[in-house]
Enzyme design. Structure first.
Site, PDB file in Angstrom:
ATOM      1  N   ARG A 135     -10.266 146.386 -56.820  1.00 41.36           N
ATOM      2  CA  ARG A 135     -10.318 147.804 -56.436  1.00 41.36           C
ATOM      3  C   ARG A 135      -9.399 148.641 -57.344  1.00 41.36           C
ATOM      4  O   ARG A 135      -9.867 149.364 -58.222  1.00 41.36           O
ATOM      5  CB  ARG A 135      -9.909 147.955 -54.945  1.00 41.36           C
ATOM      6  CG  ARG A 135     -10.275 149.313 -54.330  1.00 41.36           C
ATOM      7  CD  ARG A 135      -9.314 150.440 -54.667  1.00 41.36           C
ATOM      8  NE  ARG A 135      -7.960 150.211 -54.184  1.00 41.36           N
ATOM      9  CZ  ARG A 135      -6.953 151.041 -54.453  1.00 41.36           C
ATOM     10  NH1 ARG A 135      -7.137 152.122 -55.187  1.00 41.36           N
ATOM     11  NH2 ARG A 135      -5.732 150.766 -54.012  1.00 41.36           N
ATOM     12  N   ASP A 136      -8.132 148.519 -57.163  1.00 41.01           N
ATOM     13  CA  ASP A 136      -7.171 149.345 -57.901  1.00 41.01           C
ATOM     14  C   ASP A 136      -7.271 149.102 -59.407  1.00 41.01           C
ATOM     15  O   ASP A 136      -7.048 150.006 -60.218  1.00 41.01           O
ATOM     16  CB  ASP A 136      -5.755 149.024 -57.401  1.00 41.01           C
ATOM     17  CG  ASP A 136      -4.718 150.034 -57.847  1.00 41.01           C
ATOM     18  OD1 ASP A 136      -5.084 151.045 -58.454  1.00 41.01           O
ATOM     19  OD2 ASP A 136      -3.525 149.794 -57.590  1.00 41.01           O
ATOM     20  N   HIS A 150       4.150 147.836 -53.746  1.00 37.04           N
ATOM     21  CA  HIS A 150       3.114 148.008 -54.771  1.00 37.04           C
ATOM     22  C   HIS A 150       3.773 148.586 -56.024  1.00 37.04           C
ATOM     23  O   HIS A 150       4.120 149.763 -56.052  1.00 37.04           O
ATOM     24  CB  HIS A 150       2.050 148.973 -54.208  1.00 37.04           C
ATOM     25  CG  HIS A 150       0.860 149.176 -55.076  1.00 37.04           C
ATOM     26  ND1 HIS A 150      -0.387 148.678 -54.755  1.00 37.04           N
ATOM     27  CD2 HIS A 150       0.701 149.846 -56.232  1.00 37.04           C
ATOM     28  CE1 HIS A 150      -1.262 149.042 -55.678  1.00 37.04           C
ATOM     29  NE2 HIS A 150      -0.629 149.761 -56.591  1.00 37.04           N
ATOM     30  N   HIS A 166       4.059 149.296 -60.194  1.00 34.70           N
ATOM     31  CA  HIS A 166       3.431 149.437 -61.509  1.00 34.70           C
ATOM     32  C   HIS A 166       4.482 149.083 -62.552  1.00 34.70           C
ATOM     33  O   HIS A 166       5.671 149.308 -62.346  1.00 34.70           O
ATOM     34  CB  HIS A 166       2.929 150.864 -61.713  1.00 34.70           C
ATOM     35  CG  HIS A 166       1.675 151.156 -60.938  1.00 34.70           C
ATOM     36  ND1 HIS A 166       0.903 152.262 -61.145  1.00 34.70           N
ATOM     37  CD2 HIS A 166       1.065 150.456 -59.951  1.00 34.70           C
ATOM     38  CE1 HIS A 166      -0.130 152.238 -60.321  1.00 34.70           C
ATOM     39  NE2 HIS A 166      -0.054 151.165 -59.582  1.00 34.70           N
ATOM     40  N   CYS A 190      -1.489 153.779 -63.692  1.00 32.60           N
ATOM     41  CA  CYS A 190      -1.095 155.108 -63.331  1.00 32.60           C
ATOM     42  C   CYS A 190      -1.802 156.091 -64.261  1.00 32.60           C
ATOM     43  O   CYS A 190      -1.735 155.937 -65.473  1.00 32.60           O
ATOM     44  CB  CYS A 190       0.417 155.176 -63.508  1.00 32.60           C
ATOM     45  SG  CYS A 190       1.039 156.813 -63.505  1.00 32.60           S
ATOM     46  N   ASN A 198      -0.852 147.852 -62.833  1.00 32.66           N
ATOM     47  CA  ASN A 198      -0.207 147.156 -61.724  1.00 32.66           C
ATOM     48  C   ASN A 198       0.530 145.927 -62.254  1.00 32.66           C
ATOM     49  O   ASN A 198       0.186 145.381 -63.310  1.00 32.66           O
ATOM     50  CB  ASN A 198      -1.273 146.690 -60.728  1.00 32.66           C
ATOM     51  CG  ASN A 198      -1.906 147.841 -59.984  1.00 32.66           C
ATOM     52  OD1 ASN A 198      -1.274 148.469 -59.147  1.00 32.66           O
ATOM     53  ND2 ASN A 198      -3.154 148.141 -60.298  1.00 32.66           N
TER      54      ASN A 198
HETATM   55 MG    MG Z   1      -1.753 150.575 -58.317  1.00 31.72          MG
END
Ligand code: MG
Length: 305
Positions: free
Chosen positions: A15-16, A207, A209, A240, A250
């Site tokens: 997803r991300d 979470h 980055h 980002c 990530n």
């Molecule tokens: Mg992320």
């Protein structure tokens, strides 16, 4: 490491990660990726986002992706449900065990990135959360920009804490506190998590980055304080939107697992297999691998991991 025996990894790559890639994978390729990730031993995977096909083509047909998955006994499948319309798509998916909602500790980030005010996002949650709970689903809420916002700069910790408390009262089971622009350092992690001590750590995920290269150090800080749930993405995908460098993504799952195994924390994940999945995915996406481990292994085929 503070007596930690196990750490829970939430794989957010499908997803991300994929939602930030210029190339779209087919439904078949996305299902295959999720199955390959699960086969490495991962126990939670965020599989997609229920958004309109035109708005985010990378996440188009998440309903079809999830319909091809069976309810797993060993791996939690989750998906992002950005609004009530999305819930109407998600609610019939048998394999779905957890939904993820998205808001921000920063009002301006919320307005720019979600397209609504913070209070409007909470109003939407107040509708979706009871419906999802009634179906027996777990609720995760992403709280972005806890360590800083591209529009507001530093975010008031008390504001984040009050929001977190409200979300838990509303029925959220897990808050994923995000360093969305990847600027947090260990001391800032310590400051925020100390302020969050009134919230049981079992309700908190982190979470990170890797924009500033601090992600692994920040994981260490969190574990030292007893936090054991971390989001990461295969091959360090994602990122980002406010930084251009490849390494703004990530935290790479491969790097996280390497750290944990090095600390003697068992994950049940086959790291070699995980690296292989990441390398194949990067070939499919025509991009470089942002996992430092995978990059370092490229020319060291004799190295055993
Ligand atoms: Mg992320």
């Amino acid at each position: 490491m503070n007596g930690l025996e196990s750490v829970h990894i939430v794989e957010v790559g499908p997803r991300d990660g994929l939602q930030n890639e210029p190339r779209c994978l087919s439904v078949h390729q996305r299902v295959s990726l999720i199955q390959q990730l699960e086969a490495t031993g991962l126990k939670e995977i965020e599989c997609g986002s229920f958004v309109s096909n035109s708005k985010l083509p990378q996440m188009a047909d998440t309903d079809k992706v999830m319909a091809r998955l069976s309810l797993s006994q060993t791996c939690i499948y989750s998906a992002l449900v950005p609004n009530q319309k999305a819930w109407s798509q998600a609610e019939g998916i048998e394999a779905l065990q957890r939904i993820a909602l998205f808001t921000s500790a920063s009002e301006l980030f919320c307005q720019h990135n979600i397209g609504c005010s913070l209070s409007e996002s909470l109003k939407a949650f107040a509708v979706i959360i009871p419906l999802a709970k009634a179906k027996g689903l777990k609720i995760r809420v992403y709280l972005s920009c806890v360590w800083g916002c591209p529009y507001e700069g530093r975010v008031d910790i008390n504001q984040s804490l009050a929001l977190a408390a409200t979300l838990l009262e509303m029925g959220c089971d897990q808050l994923s506190l995000a360093d969305t622009i990847g600027i947090a350092t260990q001391s800032q992690i310590k400051t925020v998590l100390t302020a969050f001590k009134s919230i049981d750590s079992e309700h908190i995920a982190l979470h990170f980055h890797n924009s500033s290269g601090m992600a692994i150090a920040n994981v260490m800080q969190c574990m030292d304080m007893g936090f054991v749930t971390f989001d990461s993405a295969i091959a360090g995908l994602g990122g980002c939107p406010f930084a251009n460098a490849l390494d703004s993504g990530n935290l790479a799952t491969e790097d996280l697992v390497y750290l944990l195994h090095g600390l003697g924390i068992e994950t049940g994940i086959d790291l070699k297999q995980l690296c292989s999945v990441g390398n194949s995915l990067c070939q499919l996406l025509h991009r470089s691998n942002a996992s430092r481990l995978s990059l370092s292994l490229l020319n060291k085929s004799t190295l055993v991991i």
